[in-house]
Write a protein that holds these residues in place. Sequence first.
Motif, PDB file in Angstrom:
ATOM      1  N   PHE A  46       0.721  -1.268  -0.157  1.00  0.00           N
ATOM      2  CA  PHE A  46      -0.108   0.124  -0.110  1.00  0.00           C
ATOM      3  C   PHE A  46       0.719   1.575   0.190  1.00  0.00           C
ATOM      4  O   PHE A  46       0.482   2.465  -1.036  1.00  0.00           O
ATOM      5  N   ILE A  47       1.616   1.304   0.679  1.00  0.00           N
ATOM      6  CA  ILE A  47       3.203   2.562   0.707  1.00  0.00           C
ATOM      7  C   ILE A  47       3.470   2.381  -0.297  1.00  0.00           C
ATOM      8  O   ILE A  47       3.944   3.613  -1.243  1.00  0.00           O
ATOM      9  N   TYR A  48       4.121   1.680  -0.979  1.00  0.00           N
ATOM     10  CA  TYR A  48       4.631   1.320  -1.387  1.00  0.00           C
ATOM     11  C   TYR A  48       3.803   2.077  -2.959  1.00  0.00           C
ATOM     12  O   TYR A  48       4.450   2.526  -4.401  1.00  0.00           O
ATOM     13  N   LEU A  49       2.524   1.471  -3.364  1.00  0.00           N
ATOM     14  CA  LEU A  49       2.176   1.663  -4.690  1.00  0.00           C
ATOM     15  C   LEU A  49       1.813   3.105  -4.692  1.00  0.00           C
ATOM     16  O   LEU A  49       1.318   3.866  -5.711  1.00  0.00           O
ATOM     17  N   THR A  50       1.303   3.542  -2.964  1.00  0.00           N
ATOM     18  CA  THR A  50       1.026   4.937  -3.079  1.00  0.00           C
ATOM     19  C   THR A  50       1.476   5.606  -3.441  1.00  0.00           C
ATOM     20  O   THR A  50       1.945   6.953  -4.250  1.00  0.00           O
ATOM     21  N   SER A  51       2.937   5.531  -3.347  1.00  0.00           N
ATOM     22  CA  SER A  51       3.830   6.391  -2.917  1.00  0.00           C
ATOM     23  C   SER A  51       4.682   6.559  -4.801  1.00  0.00           C
ATOM     24  O   SER A  51       4.912   7.822  -5.363  1.00  0.00           O
TER      25      SER A  51
END
Length: 198
Positions: free
Chosen positions: A11-16
């Motif tokens: 989630f963090i990776y794809l959002t960033s």
Amino acid sequence: MGQLKIYFDYFIYLTSQQMDGASILLFIETSVLSVLLLYGLFFVYEKVTGRIINSNKKRALWLMAIYACFIFQIAFYRRLGMEKSAIHTRIYFGFRKWDGTVDEKQVVYSFLNVVFFIPWGFLIASALDNNYRRIVMTVFYSLITSLIIEVAQYFTRTGASEATDLVTNACGGFIGCLIYIVIKSVYTKINILKEGNV
């Protein structure tokens, strides 16, 4: 807990990744221009037809224009062109039926696509009149918006065109519409109760 951490990390990776390269200044500039353009269109329409556009509808359309500028940032501006355009017609949310495993990254990506269109669905619903029309037209407009994005990404080579995105975006629009209907219903009931107590 380990599985939740995998989802959270994706989630963090794809959002960033989606936000990487986005320009706040460009977003502000395009938003202001879009609002001013709409203001001019409203003014001309009202002068020519003699009809006054409802203030709630105006507000909804202004907010839609601003959110469309955000969509532009995510879907096109920040992306680098690919060497070759790609079309993926298979609808895939990350659940592998053939071996029972889960592609956590694709699950999170699909989830983000749904979330991405919830505000869009909410705003479309707020510009329409009755609940039946809201639901039907919100899903329709969300699907059309998503289709325009996918086709544009194909021709500009700024992303792969995926059937999965059409489904997840339409679902996000539908959820946004339902949220608007619930909030409006609760707000209406509260006002009725207040008027009854006066």
